[in-house]
Scaffold this motif. Structure first.
Motif, PDB file in Angstrom:
ATOM      1  N   GLY A 202       0.793  -1.222   0.000  1.00 62.70           N
ATOM      2  CA  GLY A 202       0.000   0.000   0.000  1.00 62.70           C
ATOM      3  C   GLY A 202       0.822   1.266   0.000  1.00 62.70           C
ATOM      4  N   LEU A 203       2.119   1.147  -0.309  1.00 64.19           N
ATOM      5  CA  LEU A 203       3.006   2.307  -0.329  1.00 64.19           C
ATOM      6  C   LEU A 203       3.241   2.770  -1.768  1.00 64.19           C
ATOM      7  CD1 LEU A 203       5.699   1.185   2.272  1.00 64.19           C
ATOM      8  CD2 LEU A 203       3.639   2.555   2.673  1.00 64.19           C
ATOM      9  N   VAL A 204       3.273   4.067  -1.955  1.00 64.09           N
ATOM     10  CA  VAL A 204       3.531   4.630  -3.278  1.00 64.09           C
ATOM     11  C   VAL A 204       4.990   4.367  -3.649  1.00 64.09           C
ATOM     12  CG1 VAL A 204       3.674   6.767  -4.613  1.00 64.09           C
ATOM     13  CG2 VAL A 204       1.761   6.401  -3.024  1.00 64.09           C
ATOM     14  N   THR A 205       5.216   3.843  -4.850  1.00 67.05           N
ATOM     15  CA  THR A 205       6.592   3.682  -5.324  1.00 67.05           C
ATOM     16  C   THR A 205       7.016   4.950  -6.051  1.00 67.05           C
ATOM     17  OG1 THR A 205       5.711   2.464  -7.227  1.00 67.05           O
ATOM     18  CG2 THR A 205       6.631   1.176  -5.425  1.00 67.05           C
ATOM     19  N   GLU A 206       6.371   5.228  -7.197  1.00 67.05           N
ATOM     20  CA  GLU A 206       6.693   6.420  -7.977  1.00 67.05           C
ATOM     21  C   GLU A 206       5.620   6.609  -9.030  1.00 67.05           C
ATOM     22  OE1 GLU A 206      10.427   5.726 -10.000  1.00 67.05           O
ATOM     23  OE2 GLU A 206       9.924   3.605 -10.261  1.00 67.05           O
ATOM     24  N   GLY A 207       5.766   7.667  -9.830  1.00 69.50           N
ATOM     25  CA  GLY A 207       4.835   7.895 -10.911  1.00 69.50           C
ATOM     26  C   GLY A 207       5.181   7.057 -12.124  1.00 69.50           C
ATOM     27  N   SER A 208       4.259   7.006 -13.086  1.00 70.06           N
ATOM     28  CA  SER A 208       4.529   6.236 -14.302  1.00 70.06           C
ATOM     29  C   SER A 208       5.709   6.806 -15.069  1.00 70.06           C
ATOM     30  CB  SER A 208       3.289   6.199 -15.194  1.00 70.06           C
ATOM     31  OG  SER A 208       2.969   7.484 -15.690  1.00 70.06           O
TER      32      SER A 208
ATOM     33  N   SER B 148       7.623   9.683 -13.415  1.00 70.51           N
ATOM     34  CA  SER B 148       8.056  10.754 -12.516  1.00 70.51           C
ATOM     35  C   SER B 148       8.340  10.198 -11.135  1.00 70.51           C
ATOM     36  CB  SER B 148       6.975  11.843 -12.415  1.00 70.51           C
ATOM     37  OG  SER B 148       5.783  11.300 -11.862  1.00 70.51           O
ATOM     38  N   THR B 149       8.943  11.024 -10.289  1.00 67.11           N
ATOM     39  CA  THR B 149       9.146  10.704  -8.874  1.00 67.11           C
ATOM     40  C   THR B 149       8.061  11.378  -8.052  1.00 67.11           C
ATOM     41  OG1 THR B 149      11.539  10.552  -9.185  1.00 67.11           O
ATOM     42  CG2 THR B 149      10.759  10.894  -6.938  1.00 67.11           C
ATOM     43  N   ALA B 150       7.556  10.673  -7.051  1.00 66.20           N
ATOM     44  CA  ALA B 150       6.460  11.174  -6.215  1.00 66.20           C
ATOM     45  C   ALA B 150       6.984  11.760  -4.905  1.00 66.20           C
ATOM     46  CB  ALA B 150       5.477  10.041  -5.918  1.00 66.20           C
ATOM     47  N   PHE B 151       6.470  12.927  -4.549  1.00 61.54           N
ATOM     48  CA  PHE B 151       6.778  13.596  -3.281  1.00 61.54           C
ATOM     49  C   PHE B 151       5.482  14.014  -2.605  1.00 61.54           C
ATOM     50  CE2 PHE B 151      10.791  14.324  -5.422  1.00 61.54           C
ATOM     51  CZ  PHE B 151      11.749  14.479  -4.421  1.00 61.54           C
ATOM     52  N   ILE B 152       5.481  13.994  -1.281  1.00 65.85           N
ATOM     53  CA  ILE B 152       4.438  14.670  -0.515  1.00 65.85           C
ATOM     54  C   ILE B 152       5.111  15.603   0.483  1.00 65.85           C
ATOM     55  CG2 ILE B 152       2.721  12.831  -0.760  1.00 65.85           C
ATOM     56  CD1 ILE B 152       3.366  12.016   2.165  1.00 65.85           C
ATOM     57  N   VAL B 153       4.347  16.570   0.977  1.00 65.00           N
ATOM     58  CA  VAL B 153       4.800  17.481   2.022  1.00 65.00           C
ATOM     59  C   VAL B 153       3.865  17.293   3.206  1.00 65.00           C
ATOM     60  CG1 VAL B 153       5.262  19.870   2.662  1.00 65.00           C
ATOM     61  CG2 VAL B 153       5.611  19.132   0.293  1.00 65.00           C
ATOM     62  N   THR B 154       4.427  16.906   4.348  1.00 66.58           N
ATOM     63  CA  THR B 154       3.597  16.664   5.519  1.00 66.58           C
ATOM     64  C   THR B 154       3.136  17.976   6.143  1.00 66.58           C
ATOM     65  OG1 THR B 154       5.431  16.697   7.106  1.00 66.58           O
ATOM     66  CG2 THR B 154       4.981  14.603   5.979  1.00 66.58           C
ATOM     67  N   LYS B 155       2.219  17.873   7.066  1.00 62.02           N
ATOM     68  CA  LYS B 155       1.732  19.071   7.758  1.00 62.02           C
ATOM     69  C   LYS B 155       2.823  19.723   8.592  1.00 62.02           C
ATOM     70  CE  LYS B 155      -3.223  18.128   7.714  1.00 62.02           C
ATOM     71  NZ  LYS B 155      -3.161  17.183   6.595  1.00 62.02           N
ATOM     72  N   ALA B 156       3.891  18.947   8.891  1.00 58.94           N
ATOM     73  CA  ALA B 156       5.051  19.511   9.597  1.00 58.94           C
ATOM     74  C   ALA B 156       6.084  20.067   8.617  1.00 58.94           C
ATOM     75  CB  ALA B 156       5.695  18.441  10.473  1.00 58.94           C
TER      76      ALA B 156
ATOM     77  N   ARG C   5      11.537   7.881   2.904  1.00 57.32           N
ATOM     78  CA  ARG C   5      10.795   6.742   3.454  1.00 57.32           C
ATOM     79  C   ARG C   5       9.568   6.501   2.588  1.00 57.32           C
ATOM     80  NH1 ARG C   5       6.154   8.624   5.751  1.00 57.32           N
ATOM     81  NH2 ARG C   5       6.128  10.755   6.607  1.00 57.32           N
ATOM     82  N   GLY C   6       8.989   5.331   2.769  1.00 54.67           N
ATOM     83  CA  GLY C   6       7.752   5.053   2.064  1.00 54.67           C
ATOM     84  C   GLY C   6       6.598   5.842   2.663  1.00 54.67           C
ATOM     85  N   PHE C   7       5.597   6.121   1.837  1.00 54.83           N
ATOM     86  CA  PHE C   7       4.375   6.730   2.360  1.00 54.83           C
ATOM     87  C   PHE C   7       3.181   6.068   1.692  1.00 54.83           C
ATOM     88  CE2 PHE C   7       5.702   9.486  -1.178  1.00 54.83           C
ATOM     89  CZ  PHE C   7       4.532   9.612  -1.921  1.00 54.83           C
ATOM     90  N   SER C   8       2.109   5.945   2.455  1.00 56.38           N
ATOM     91  CA  SER C   8       0.919   5.253   1.971  1.00 56.38           C
ATOM     92  C   SER C   8       0.035   6.196   1.172  1.00 56.38           C
ATOM     93  CB  SER C   8       0.129   4.684   3.150  1.00 56.38           C
ATOM     94  OG  SER C   8      -0.403   5.752   3.928  1.00 56.38           O
ATOM     95  N   VAL C   9      -0.898   5.613   0.446  1.00 54.77           N
ATOM     96  CA  VAL C   9      -1.876   6.426  -0.270  1.00 54.77           C
ATOM     97  C   VAL C   9      -2.689   7.246   0.722  1.00 54.77           C
ATOM     98  CG1 VAL C   9      -3.888   6.355  -1.793  1.00 54.77           C
ATOM     99  CG2 VAL C   9      -1.981   4.789  -2.174  1.00 54.77           C
ATOM    100  N   ALA C  10      -3.031   6.636   1.859  1.00 50.92           N
ATOM    101  CA  ALA C  10      -3.805   7.349   2.881  1.00 50.92           C
ATOM    102  C   ALA C  10      -3.042   8.566   3.387  1.00 50.92           C
ATOM    103  CB  ALA C  10      -4.140   6.410   4.034  1.00 50.92           C
ATOM    104  N   GLU C  11      -1.721   8.426   3.599  1.00 53.37           N
ATOM    105  CA  GLU C  11      -0.929   9.569   4.045  1.00 53.37           C
ATOM    106  C   GLU C  11      -0.873  10.637   2.965  1.00 53.37           C
ATOM    107  OE1 GLU C  11       3.420  10.737   6.012  1.00 53.37           O
ATOM    108  OE2 GLU C  11       3.126   8.726   5.185  1.00 53.37           O
ATOM    109  N   ALA C  12      -0.793  10.211   1.719  1.00 52.95           N
ATOM    110  CA  ALA C  12      -0.767  11.178   0.612  1.00 52.95           C
ATOM    111  C   ALA C  12      -2.070  11.973   0.556  1.00 52.95           C
ATOM    112  CB  ALA C  12      -0.527  10.455  -0.703  1.00 52.95           C
ATOM    113  N   TYR C  13      -3.200  11.314   0.800  1.00 52.13           N
ATOM    114  CA  TYR C  13      -4.493  12.011   0.802  1.00 52.13           C
ATOM    115  C   TYR C  13      -4.504  13.155   1.815  1.00 52.13           C
ATOM    116  CZ  TYR C  13      -6.714   8.086  -1.750  1.00 52.13           C
ATOM    117  OH  TYR C  13      -7.080   7.131  -2.663  1.00 52.13           O
ATOM    118  N   GLU C  14      -3.816  12.947   2.953  1.00 50.63           N
ATOM    119  CA  GLU C  14      -3.844  13.912   4.054  1.00 50.63           C
ATOM    120  C   GLU C  14      -2.681  14.894   4.016  1.00 50.63           C
ATOM    121  OE1 GLU C  14      -6.387  14.138   6.112  1.00 50.63           O
ATOM    122  OE2 GLU C  14      -7.312  12.488   4.985  1.00 50.63           O
TER     123      GLU C  14
END
Length: 288
Positions: free
Chosen positions: A177-183, A185-193, A228-237
């Motif tokens: 359930g962890l995002v690897t990367e885009g088709s 591209s590389t995937a990034f998220i920015v946390t609330k911190a 680190r890995g991040f889940s789809v659920a974490e990406a949603y938030e």
């Protein structure tokens, strides 16, 4: 002026470019490729792409390709011959053609080398202002994703699924359930911190060249980076999300699976990193 391509030592009109149907790239996807961006008539961040190309060739044991400097010269010549101010240069090297369609490596083949240039609006891309939408899909690829091979069917299917859903990119998700990367591209998220999160390099992902430069620029700005890995659920938030690639530089992601990310508009960190990357990439090499 006709579009000019390169095939095995010859520069010729793109419409006349040909390779053998016995080429192992066509029959087995037995080859590697790279895509480098051109801005202001100059290849940007190309040393990283050429280094990754060397690694991909080594991993596939294609050991009789021309020297990397020769390949760099071909890319530069294509930029010049096509009068390319902004766009991309695509380069592909396969194990070559053999008269026998055997799975094992044939002896005595000469690698096939092809390259071409493509105009593209990169710096003033409209998507940088609007952001892009992402669809998550299962990651169906093989186990050595760190090699940039021409075997791209899983990515093609992922990208088409995204397009069918009205999105511009797909983020692939592993069995945990962890995002690897885009088709593409590389995937990034920015946390609330305000931490930038992206998956660490491993055989599970392609080591992105733009990703590496962006991480370096983010560190220079004092931004927190978590590999680190991040889940789809974490990406949603997430507070923000964005992607990086040679063909798009840095693009904000404004929705994932039709869920708005943050405010649903391009985020501050994505805008900053895009600006920093363009500034860095367009500087003369000696002043970086």
């Amino acid at each position: 002026m006709s579009d000019i391509a390169y095939v095995n030592g010859a520069y010729l009109p793109l419409a006349e470019a040909r390779v053998s149907i016995l080429d192992r790239g066509f029959l087995f996807a037995d080859g590697v490729y790279e895509v480098a961006a051109v801005v202001g008539g100059r290849l940007i961040d190309n040393d990283a792409h050429l280094s990754r190309l060397e690694n991909s060739l080594r991993e596939l044991r294609i050991d009789n390709a021309p020297p990397i400097q020769t390949i760099a010269n071909v890319e530069a010549e294509l930029v010049a011959r096509n009068g390319l101010s902004e766009g991309l240069v695509y380069l592909q090297i396969t194990r070559g053609a053999s008269n026998d369609r055997d799975f094992g490596f044939p002896s005595g083949t000469t690698p096939t080398i092809v390259a071409f240039a493509k105009k593209k609006n990169i710096v003033a891309s409209p998507a940088a202002e609007t952001g892009v939408k992402v669809l998550t899909v299962p990651d169906l690829r093989w186990a050595r994703r760190n090699i940039k091979t021409v075997a791209l069917l899983a990515q093609v299917l992922a990208k088409q699924a995204a397009l069918d859903a009205g999105c511009q990119e797909a983020w692939m998700v592993d069995r945990d359930g962890l995002v690897t990367e885009g088709s593409s591209s590389t995937a990034f998220i920015v946390t609330k911190a305000d931490a930038l999160v992206t998956r660490p390099n491993s055989p599970a992902i392609l080591p992105g060249c733009t990703r590496k430069a962006v991480q370096s620029l983010a560190a220079r700005e004092g931004l927190t980076i978590e590999e680190r890995g991040f889940s789809v659920a974490e990406a949603y938030e997430a507070k923000e999300a964005f992607l990086t690639s040679a063909s798009n530089l840095v693009l904000p992601v404004v929705s994932i699976d039709e869920r708005p990310i943050g405010s649903g508009a391009p985020g501050e960190r994505a805008r900053l990193l895009r600006s920093l990357y363009i500034e860095w990439a367009t500087k003369p090499v000696a002043t970086r």
